[in-house]
Design a protein around this motif. Sequence first.
Motif, PDB file in Angstrom:
ATOM      1  N   PRO A 184       0.898  -1.173   0.047  1.00 32.53           N
ATOM      2  CA  PRO A 184       0.077   0.079   0.159  1.00 32.53           C
ATOM      3  C   PRO A 184       0.740   1.148   0.009  1.00 32.53           C
ATOM      4  CG  PRO A 184      -0.823  -1.820   1.649  1.00 32.53           C
ATOM      5  CD  PRO A 184       0.384  -1.957   0.986  1.00 32.53           C
ATOM      6  N   PRO A 185       0.472   2.315  -0.529  1.00 33.23           N
ATOM      7  CA  PRO A 185       1.137   3.640  -0.381  1.00 33.23           C
ATOM      8  C   PRO A 185       1.651   4.066   0.859  1.00 33.23           C
ATOM      9  CG  PRO A 185      -0.954   3.883  -1.971  1.00 33.23           C
ATOM     10  CD  PRO A 185      -1.051   2.426  -1.146  1.00 33.23           C
ATOM     11  N   LEU A 186       2.818   4.657   0.791  1.00 36.16           N
ATOM     12  CA  LEU A 186       3.398   5.030   1.906  1.00 36.16           C
ATOM     13  C   LEU A 186       3.960   3.921   2.940  1.00 36.16           C
ATOM     14  CD1 LEU A 186       1.110   8.060   3.131  1.00 36.16           C
ATOM     15  CD2 LEU A 186       3.345   8.257   1.721  1.00 36.16           C
ATOM     16  N   THR A 187       3.817   2.714   2.675  1.00 39.10           N
ATOM     17  CA  THR A 187       4.070   1.869   3.761  1.00 39.10           C
ATOM     18  C   THR A 187       5.563   0.841   3.293  1.00 39.10           C
ATOM     19  OG1 THR A 187       2.865   0.092   2.547  1.00 39.10           O
ATOM     20  CG2 THR A 187       1.637   1.148   4.309  1.00 39.10           C
ATOM     21  N   GLY A 188       5.886   1.305   2.044  1.00 43.51           N
ATOM     22  CA  GLY A 188       7.190   0.543   1.539  1.00 43.51           C
ATOM     23  C   GLY A 188       8.296   0.511   2.623  1.00 43.51           C
ATOM     24  N   PRO A 189       8.581   1.621   3.334  1.00 41.36           N
ATOM     25  CA  PRO A 189       9.613   1.766   4.142  1.00 41.36           C
ATOM     26  C   PRO A 189       9.432   0.602   5.234  1.00 41.36           C
ATOM     27  CG  PRO A 189       9.293   3.938   3.782  1.00 41.36           C
ATOM     28  CD  PRO A 189       8.164   3.135   3.208  1.00 41.36           C
ATOM     29  N   TYR A 190       8.348   0.183   5.505  1.00 45.15           N
ATOM     30  CA  TYR A 190       8.303  -0.778   6.652  1.00 45.15           C
ATOM     31  C   TYR A 190       8.612  -2.005   6.210  1.00 45.15           C
ATOM     32  CZ  TYR A 190       5.307   2.513   9.128  1.00 45.15           C
ATOM     33  OH  TYR A 190       4.699   3.528   9.830  1.00 45.15           O
ATOM     34  N   VAL A 191       9.235  -2.421   5.122  1.00 49.03           N
ATOM     35  CA  VAL A 191      10.079  -3.452   4.623  1.00 49.03           C
ATOM     36  C   VAL A 191      11.315  -3.644   5.450  1.00 49.03           C
ATOM     37  CG1 VAL A 191      11.236  -4.494   2.792  1.00 49.03           C
ATOM     38  CG2 VAL A 191       9.125  -3.648   2.416  1.00 49.03           C
ATOM     39  N   PHE A 192      12.106  -2.303   5.608  1.00 50.04           N
ATOM     40  CA  PHE A 192      13.167  -2.176   6.364  1.00 50.04           C
ATOM     41  C   PHE A 192      13.015  -2.439   8.054  1.00 50.04           C
ATOM     42  CE2 PHE A 192      13.835   0.573   2.689  1.00 50.04           C
ATOM     43  CZ  PHE A 192      15.020  -0.123   2.076  1.00 50.04           C
ATOM     44  N   THR A 193      11.912  -1.921   8.466  1.00 46.83           N
ATOM     45  CA  THR A 193      11.462  -2.165   9.785  1.00 46.83           C
ATOM     46  C   THR A 193      11.475  -3.556  10.148  1.00 46.83           C
ATOM     47  OG1 THR A 193      10.306  -0.058   9.620  1.00 46.83           O
ATOM     48  CG2 THR A 193       9.701  -1.716  11.412  1.00 46.83           C
ATOM     49  N   ILE A 194      10.518  -4.676   9.246  1.00 46.61           N
ATOM     50  CA  ILE A 194      10.744  -5.877   9.473  1.00 46.61           C
ATOM     51  C   ILE A 194      11.708  -6.618   9.536  1.00 46.61           C
ATOM     52  CG2 ILE A 194       9.562  -7.978   8.327  1.00 46.61           C
ATOM     53  CD1 ILE A 194       7.297  -6.171   7.345  1.00 46.61           C
ATOM     54  N   VAL A 195      12.655  -6.052   8.504  1.00 49.81           N
ATOM     55  CA  VAL A 195      14.078  -6.811   8.537  1.00 49.81           C
ATOM     56  C   VAL A 195      14.818  -6.420   9.752  1.00 49.81           C
ATOM     57  CG1 VAL A 195      16.169  -7.101   7.510  1.00 49.81           C
ATOM     58  CG2 VAL A 195      14.404  -6.803   5.925  1.00 49.81           C
ATOM     59  N   GLY A 196      14.749  -5.217  10.139  1.00 54.36           N
ATOM     60  CA  GLY A 196      15.578  -4.512  11.293  1.00 54.36           C
ATOM     61  C   GLY A 196      15.005  -5.505  12.488  1.00 54.36           C
ATOM     62  N   GLN A 197      13.652  -5.654  12.875  1.00 55.69           N
ATOM     63  CA  GLN A 197      13.423  -6.109  14.030  1.00 55.69           C
ATOM     64  C   GLN A 197      13.681  -7.773  14.077  1.00 55.69           C
ATOM     65  OE1 GLN A 197      11.799  -4.528  16.476  1.00 55.69           O
ATOM     66  NE2 GLN A 197      10.656  -3.033  15.895  1.00 55.69           N
ATOM     67  N   THR A 198      13.495  -8.468  12.954  1.00 59.36           N
ATOM     68  CA  THR A 198      13.764  -9.763  12.835  1.00 59.36           C
ATOM     69  C   THR A 198      15.334 -10.135  13.222  1.00 59.36           C
ATOM     70  OG1 THR A 198      12.152 -10.072  11.181  1.00 59.36           O
ATOM     71  CG2 THR A 198      13.908 -11.887  11.486  1.00 59.36           C
ATOM     72  N   LEU A 199      16.222  -9.248  12.751  1.00 61.68           N
ATOM     73  CA  LEU A 199      17.605  -9.267  12.869  1.00 61.68           C
ATOM     74  C   LEU A 199      18.043  -9.247  14.364  1.00 61.68           C
ATOM     75  CD1 LEU A 199      19.420  -8.047   9.709  1.00 61.68           C
ATOM     76  CD2 LEU A 199      19.054 -10.356  10.633  1.00 61.68           C
ATOM     77  N   GLY A 200      17.156  -8.114  15.092  1.00 67.97           N
ATOM     78  CA  GLY A 200      17.312  -7.654  16.485  1.00 67.97           C
ATOM     79  C   GLY A 200      16.807  -9.146  17.380  1.00 67.97           C
ATOM     80  N   ILE A 201      15.942  -9.740  17.001  1.00 70.51           N
ATOM     81  CA  ILE A 201      15.519 -10.671  17.707  1.00 70.51           C
ATOM     82  C   ILE A 201      16.469 -11.790  17.897  1.00 70.51           C
ATOM     83  CG2 ILE A 201      13.534 -12.428  18.030  1.00 70.51           C
ATOM     84  CD1 ILE A 201      11.539 -10.450  16.680  1.00 70.51           C
ATOM     85  N   LEU A 202      16.783 -12.086  16.822  1.00 70.22           N
ATOM     86  CA  LEU A 202      17.889 -13.164  16.656  1.00 70.22           C
ATOM     87  C   LEU A 202      19.000 -12.756  17.227  1.00 70.22           C
ATOM     88  CD1 LEU A 202      17.377 -14.070  12.751  1.00 70.22           C
ATOM     89  CD2 LEU A 202      16.670 -15.322  14.798  1.00 70.22           C
ATOM     90  N   LEU A 203      19.537 -11.584  17.191  1.00 75.45           N
ATOM     91  CA  LEU A 203      20.427 -11.100  18.072  1.00 75.45           C
ATOM     92  C   LEU A 203      20.696 -11.143  19.528  1.00 75.45           C
ATOM     93  CD1 LEU A 203      23.579  -9.548  17.908  1.00 75.45           C
ATOM     94  CD2 LEU A 203      22.026  -7.575  18.218  1.00 75.45           C
ATOM     95  N   TYR A 204      19.472 -10.787  20.134  1.00 80.87           N
ATOM     96  CA  TYR A 204      19.531 -11.172  21.538  1.00 80.87           C
ATOM     97  C   TYR A 204      19.352 -12.356  21.953  1.00 80.87           C
ATOM     98  CZ  TYR A 204      18.751  -5.995  21.798  1.00 80.87           C
ATOM     99  OH  TYR A 204      18.608  -4.580  21.583  1.00 80.87           O
ATOM    100  N   LEU A 205      18.474 -13.017  21.242  1.00 83.03           N
ATOM    101  CA  LEU A 205      18.432 -14.548  21.720  1.00 83.03           C
ATOM    102  C   LEU A 205      19.717 -15.432  21.623  1.00 83.03           C
ATOM    103  CD1 LEU A 205      14.985 -15.514  19.944  1.00 83.03           C
ATOM    104  CD2 LEU A 205      15.380 -15.046  22.276  1.00 83.03           C
ATOM    105  N   ILE A 206      20.331 -14.963  20.567  1.00 80.10           N
ATOM    106  CA  ILE A 206      21.600 -15.808  20.322  1.00 80.10           C
ATOM    107  C   ILE A 206      22.798 -15.248  21.159  1.00 80.10           C
ATOM    108  CG2 ILE A 206      23.368 -16.731  18.651  1.00 80.10           C
ATOM    109  CD1 ILE A 206      21.062 -16.678  16.702  1.00 80.10           C
ATOM    110  N   ALA A 207      22.958 -13.855  21.161  1.00 80.09           N
ATOM    111  CA  ALA A 207      24.208 -13.240  21.530  1.00 80.09           C
ATOM    112  C   ALA A 207      24.465 -12.718  22.958  1.00 80.09           C
ATOM    113  CB  ALA A 207      24.710 -12.342  20.820  1.00 80.09           C
TER     114      ALA A 207
END
Length: 424
Positions: A184-207
């Motif tokens: 949808p219009p104006l929501t494209g930047p949230y792709v980066f949000t999804i990637v950042g959140q996912t990597l952050g979750i993995l980082l905390y759980l592993i490291a």
Amino acid sequence: MSQPGARPAQATDASAPDVAGVQRRTVWVLSAGQVLGGIAFGATLSLGAVLAAEVSGDDSFSGLAAAAVTLGTAVLAVPLAAFARRFGRRFSLALGMAIALVGVVLVVTAVGLDLFPLLLVAFLLVGGGQAANLQSRFAAVDLATDASRGRDLSIVVWATTIGAVLGPNLTGPGEALGEAIGMPPLTGPYVFTIVGQTLGILLYLIALRPDPLLTAQRVVAARGAERAAEAIAKVDRPALARYAIFAVAAAHGVMVSVMAMTPVHLLHHGADLTIIGFTLSLHILGMYALSPVFGILSDRVGRVQTILVGQAFLVAALLTASFGQESTTAVTIALMLLGLGWSASTVAGSALLTEASSEAMRTRRQGFSDFVMSIVGAGGAIIAGFVLGWIGYGGLALVVGVAVIAVVALSPLARGARAVPLRG
């Protein structure tokens, strides 16, 4: 459950050199997590007000996006702190970011379906990520000493700079990416949000091992680690803790109230999304880039004194925003000063709260501080939308200055009451 005979082994494992090593690793892992969280939250921040106005069809509701995020942060702050107390920072931080990830997906869904109530619920959940980001600064000082508490906390706060400044500037590329994949219009930047959140979750759980909070609890409980326990356990000073909570909450309320209305104000003055994103990036740069300076200042000069430095920056910001509201340049400068004031107040106030609380009360008060901070921010964002429509952006900047006056007026009650290390 540990047996009584296991206590000596725990004391040995929690010796001072080991605590120092765990603390160094913790600061680095949390800093990396803040970079990822900053990217995620920065992209969300730059579009929230615009999406709320677009989906609702009324600019008066634009502040509800920031209000929903901060309200979600408040609602989740205490439960996440309690969760951390029982299971550790690792799982608590990951859980907060996971809740935010669900919220981001719902934001995109709500915009696509043009459902304003769903959009507000989505932003409420996004607050989980902000709650995790706020808790990170306290995780940074679970094992810190008086001499380095402000510095360690500020390093983690500073790390947010990278992601938070980059996040809003991803609006242009994100919008192009979103359009290419049919979002949808104006929501494209949230792709980066999804990637950042996912990597952050993995980082905390592993490291994030060993867990800093669980290690701190073990150190205080272990009688054989007296030197390390001295640095972590503190005399409880509730009056000083209350001032710290108030100072942090007031600075946050001032910051959110003005910042949340800035995208709408600039939009009405002809600015496009790129300019708005750039302005917010500079604001976020002010919030985080100099935090190590304020951390070191609070370690060497004093927590209360550094809080007052923050109030001076806030006064300069509000006056600049009020009298320069017609100028995009002046508004940008005001937002940078606003960020600096928030940074000094938050870094010094958070360090002061930790020092003023015994280990038994610390996590509870930290969660309560984030709760109060977020409630004040949410209320400020809601009221700011209506104040903006009533007396304009310049009037809003002057009205919120009352909170700054209160922090300065109450400072004599706390000045000089610095927490000191326990003596054996």
